[in-house]
Design a protein around this motif. Structure first.
Motif, PDB file in Angstrom:
ATOM      1  N   TYR A 247      36.304 -17.850  19.048  1.00 59.83           N
ATOM      2  CA  TYR A 247      35.039 -17.131  19.234  1.00 59.83           C
ATOM      3  C   TYR A 247      34.717 -16.309  17.998  1.00 59.83           C
ATOM      4  CZ  TYR A 247      38.129 -13.181  19.714  1.00 59.83           C
ATOM      5  OH  TYR A 247      39.096 -12.243  19.439  1.00 59.83           O
ATOM      6  N   GLU A 248      33.503 -15.825  17.936  1.00 59.50           N
ATOM      7  CA  GLU A 248      33.130 -14.768  17.010  1.00 59.50           C
ATOM      8  C   GLU A 248      32.222 -13.815  17.762  1.00 59.50           C
ATOM      9  OE1 GLU A 248      31.320 -17.008  13.762  1.00 59.50           O
ATOM     10  OE2 GLU A 248      29.364 -16.603  14.629  1.00 59.50           O
ATOM     11  N   ALA A 249      32.208 -12.568  17.303  1.00 60.18           N
ATOM     12  CA  ALA A 249      31.439 -11.552  18.023  1.00 60.18           C
ATOM     13  C   ALA A 249      31.222 -10.344  17.137  1.00 60.18           C
ATOM     14  CB  ALA A 249      32.175 -11.131  19.294  1.00 60.18           C
ATOM     15  N   GLU A 250      30.339  -9.483  17.594  1.00 56.79           N
ATOM     16  CA  GLU A 250      30.032  -8.263  16.866  1.00 56.79           C
ATOM     17  C   GLU A 250      30.515  -7.059  17.666  1.00 56.79           C
ATOM     18  OE1 GLU A 250      25.904  -6.418  15.368  1.00 56.79           O
ATOM     19  OE2 GLU A 250      26.289  -8.485  14.773  1.00 56.79           O
ATOM     20  N   PRO A 251      31.535  -6.353  17.174  1.00 51.64           N
ATOM     21  CA  PRO A 251      32.046  -5.201  17.918  1.00 51.64           C
ATOM     22  C   PRO A 251      31.013  -4.085  18.022  1.00 51.64           C
ATOM     23  CG  PRO A 251      33.571  -5.852  16.190  1.00 51.64           C
ATOM     24  CD  PRO A 251      32.299  -6.606  15.953  1.00 51.64           C
ATOM     25  N   VAL A 252      31.055  -3.387  19.146  1.00 52.81           N
ATOM     26  CA  VAL A 252      30.193  -2.228  19.342  1.00 52.81           C
ATOM     27  C   VAL A 252      30.623  -1.105  18.393  1.00 52.81           C
ATOM     28  CG1 VAL A 252      29.526  -0.449  21.011  1.00 52.81           C
ATOM     29  CG2 VAL A 252      29.709  -2.835  21.736  1.00 52.81           C
ATOM     30  N   SER A 253      31.932  -1.003  18.176  1.00 56.39           N
ATOM     31  CA  SER A 253      32.476  -0.049  17.214  1.00 56.39           C
ATOM     32  C   SER A 253      33.803  -0.624  16.727  1.00 56.39           C
ATOM     33  CB  SER A 253      32.701   1.320  17.868  1.00 56.39           C
ATOM     34  OG  SER A 253      33.880   1.299  18.644  1.00 56.39           O
ATOM     35  N   THR A 254      34.473   0.113  15.838  1.00 58.95           N
ATOM     36  CA  THR A 254      35.757  -0.377  15.322  1.00 58.95           C
ATOM     37  C   THR A 254      36.925   0.089  16.188  1.00 58.95           C
ATOM     38  OG1 THR A 254      35.929   1.545  13.877  1.00 58.95           O
ATOM     39  CG2 THR A 254      34.934  -0.450  12.938  1.00 58.95           C
ATOM     40  N   SER A 255      36.623   0.723  17.331  1.00 59.44           N
ATOM     41  CA  SER A 255      37.665   1.317  18.174  1.00 59.44           C
ATOM     42  C   SER A 255      38.312   0.318  19.121  1.00 59.44           C
ATOM     43  CB  SER A 255      37.076   2.449  19.017  1.00 59.44           C
ATOM     44  OG  SER A 255      36.626   3.485  18.181  1.00 59.44           O
ATOM     45  N   ILE A 256      39.620   0.394  19.177  1.00 59.95           N
ATOM     46  CA  ILE A 256      40.383  -0.367  20.160  1.00 59.95           C
ATOM     47  C   ILE A 256      40.970   0.603  21.170  1.00 59.95           C
ATOM     48  CG2 ILE A 256      42.536  -1.664  20.495  1.00 59.95           C
ATOM     49  CD1 ILE A 256      41.946  -3.071  17.869  1.00 59.95           C
ATOM     50  N   ASP A 257      40.833   0.246  22.457  1.00 61.05           N
ATOM     51  CA  ASP A 257      41.482   0.975  23.550  1.00 61.05           C
ATOM     52  C   ASP A 257      42.702   0.189  24.001  1.00 61.05           C
ATOM     53  OD1 ASP A 257      39.503   2.865  23.653  1.00 61.05           O
ATOM     54  OD2 ASP A 257      38.536   2.057  25.442  1.00 61.05           O
ATOM     55  N   ALA A 258      43.775   0.899  24.302  1.00 63.43           N
ATOM     56  CA  ALA A 258      44.929   0.259  24.940  1.00 63.43           C
ATOM     57  C   ALA A 258      44.966   0.725  26.387  1.00 63.43           C
ATOM     58  CB  ALA A 258      46.218   0.651  24.224  1.00 63.43           C
ATOM     59  N   CYS A 259      44.806  -0.207  27.307  1.00 63.58           N
ATOM     60  CA  CYS A 259      44.743   0.169  28.720  1.00 63.58           C
ATOM     61  C   CYS A 259      46.093  -0.046  29.395  1.00 63.58           C
ATOM     62  CB  CYS A 259      43.663  -0.629  29.438  1.00 63.58           C
ATOM     63  SG  CYS A 259      43.489  -0.076  31.156  1.00 63.58           S
ATOM     64  N   HIS A 260      46.559   1.020  30.019  1.00 64.83           N
ATOM     65  CA  HIS A 260      47.875   0.997  30.676  1.00 64.83           C
ATOM     66  C   HIS A 260      47.762   0.877  32.189  1.00 64.83           C
ATOM     67  CE1 HIS A 260      50.064   2.162  26.951  1.00 64.83           C
ATOM     68  NE2 HIS A 260      48.861   2.594  26.643  1.00 64.83           N
ATOM     69  N   CYS A 261      46.593   0.535  32.702  1.00 63.04           N
ATOM     70  CA  CYS A 261      46.446   0.439  34.156  1.00 63.04           C
ATOM     71  C   CYS A 261      47.320  -0.698  34.700  1.00 63.04           C
ATOM     72  CB  CYS A 261      44.988   0.261  34.552  1.00 63.04           C
ATOM     73  SG  CYS A 261      44.375  -1.421  34.465  1.00 63.04           S
ATOM     74  N   THR A 262      47.602  -0.600  35.975  1.00 64.52           N
ATOM     75  CA  THR A 262      48.493  -1.575  36.613  1.00 64.52           C
ATOM     76  C   THR A 262      47.955  -2.997  36.468  1.00 64.52           C
ATOM     77  OG1 THR A 262      49.087   0.139  38.186  1.00 64.52           O
ATOM     78  CG2 THR A 262      49.674  -2.106  38.771  1.00 64.52           C
ATOM     79  N   SER A 263      46.645  -3.156  36.607  1.00 63.17           N
ATOM     80  CA  SER A 263      46.053  -4.499  36.508  1.00 63.17           C
ATOM     81  C   SER A 263      46.225  -5.085  35.109  1.00 63.17           C
ATOM     82  CB  SER A 263      44.572  -4.445  36.863  1.00 63.17           C
ATOM     83  OG  SER A 263      44.397  -4.067  38.200  1.00 63.17           O
ATOM     84  N   CYS A 264      45.945  -4.279  34.092  1.00 63.12           N
ATOM     85  CA  CYS A 264      46.089  -4.777  32.718  1.00 63.12           C
ATOM     86  C   CYS A 264      47.542  -5.078  32.397  1.00 63.12           C
ATOM     87  CB  CYS A 264      45.526  -3.774  31.714  1.00 63.12           C
ATOM     88  SG  CYS A 264      43.723  -3.779  31.650  1.00 63.12           S
ATOM     89  N   ARG A 265      48.455  -4.286  32.939  1.00 63.07           N
ATOM     90  CA  ARG A 265      49.864  -4.539  32.658  1.00 63.07           C
ATOM     91  C   ARG A 265      50.332  -5.824  33.348  1.00 63.07           C
ATOM     92  NH1 ARG A 265      53.567  -1.538  34.112  1.00 63.07           N
ATOM     93  NH2 ARG A 265      52.561  -0.222  35.679  1.00 63.07           N
ATOM     94  N   ARG A 266      49.907  -6.030  34.569  1.00 61.86           N
ATOM     95  CA  ARG A 266      50.292  -7.289  35.240  1.00 61.86           C
ATOM     96  C   ARG A 266      49.675  -8.496  34.549  1.00 61.86           C
ATOM     97  NH1 ARG A 266      53.314  -6.526  39.537  1.00 61.86           N
ATOM     98  NH2 ARG A 266      52.975  -4.721  40.887  1.00 61.86           N
ATOM     99  N   TRP A 267      48.427  -8.323  34.144  1.00 63.18           N
ATOM    100  CA  TRP A 267      47.688  -9.440  33.553  1.00 63.18           C
ATOM    101  C   TRP A 267      48.255  -9.848  32.197  1.00 63.18           C
ATOM    102  CZ3 TRP A 267      42.859  -9.280  30.240  1.00 63.18           C
ATOM    103  CH2 TRP A 267      42.241 -10.534  30.201  1.00 63.18           C
ATOM    104  N   SER A 268      48.598  -8.847  31.389  1.00 63.12           N
ATOM    105  CA  SER A 268      48.971  -9.130  29.995  1.00 63.12           C
ATOM    106  C   SER A 268      50.471  -9.210  29.785  1.00 63.12           C
ATOM    107  CB  SER A 268      48.416  -8.030  29.090  1.00 63.12           C
ATOM    108  OG  SER A 268      49.075  -6.796  29.346  1.00 63.12           O
ATOM    109  N   GLY A 269      51.244  -8.661  30.716  1.00 60.99           N
ATOM    110  CA  GLY A 269      52.683  -8.599  30.532  1.00 60.99           C
ATOM    111  C   GLY A 269      53.151  -7.269  29.990  1.00 60.99           C
ATOM    112  N   HIS A 270      52.229  -6.445  29.491  1.00 58.76           N
ATOM    113  CA  HIS A 270      52.587  -5.088  29.048  1.00 58.76           C
ATOM    114  C   HIS A 270      51.318  -4.266  29.197  1.00 58.76           C
ATOM    115  CE1 HIS A 270      54.797  -1.940  27.258  1.00 58.76           C
ATOM    116  NE2 HIS A 270      54.619  -2.192  25.995  1.00 58.76           N
ATOM    117  N   PHE A 271      50.848  -3.601  28.155  1.00 58.89           N
ATOM    118  CA  PHE A 271      49.519  -2.997  28.268  1.00 58.89           C
ATOM    119  C   PHE A 271      48.537  -3.855  27.466  1.00 58.89           C
ATOM    120  CE2 PHE A 271      51.778  -0.471  25.007  1.00 58.89           C
ATOM    121  CZ  PHE A 271      50.941  -0.589  23.923  1.00 58.89           C
TER     122      PHE A 271
END
Ligand SMILES: [Zn+2]
Ligand SMILES: [Zn+2]
Length: 135
Positions: free
Chosen positions: A16-40
């Motif tokens: 894919y290619e895309a245009e970021p809204v900003s240069t910021s990355i969030d790391a999400c530690h919620c239970t769903s993101c951890r189960r989905w990704s294997g970590h955060f």
């Protein structure tokens, strides 16, 4: 507004290619993101209208992870790629793209740990990136 990013899943079926809204990355530690990704799960927000599939849109499988949100992953290699609040009345225009899928140099920076009140009990966060208990 930032420079365009490009990225792909592990096997390369989806790119894919895309245009970021900003240069910021969030790391999400919620239970769903951890189960989905294997970590955060770390991601960058892009405008849905700027997201273009270079190839393999048909290989993205969507999982409805909650009433408002769906998550997209590569059907072949399983890479976590997209978090999209597609049923949210205000936020459906934006989609979060997996930071790990973005090609280097990303031009992006981790600027927040979020949902740290749900982080796993097996790791700490020793960096100086701001932490938020919720969103
Ligand atoms: Zn793949
Ligand atoms: Zn999360």
């Amino acid at each position: 507004m930032s420079d365009r990013i490009t990225g792909r899943c592990l096997c390369g079926d989806v790119a894919y290619e895309a245009e970021p809204v900003s240069t910021s990355i969030d790391a999400c530690h919620c239970t769903s993101c951890r189960r989905w990704s294997g970590h955060f799960w770390a991601s960058v927000n892009v405008e849905l209208s700027s997201l273009r599939f270079v190839r393999g849109e048909e290989h993205v499988t969507w999982f409805e992870s909650s009433e408002l949100v769906r998550r997209g992953f590569c059907a072949r290699c399983g890479s976590t790629l997209f978090w999209h609040p597609h049923r949210h009345p205000k936020h459906a225009h934006a989609i979060a793209v997996s930071a790990g899928s973005v090609d280097a140099p990303t031009g992006l920076r981790l600027t927040a740990h979020i949902f740290t009140d749900e982080q796993g009990d097996y790791y700490g966060l020793a960096d100086d990136v701001p932490k938020r208990a919720k969103f």
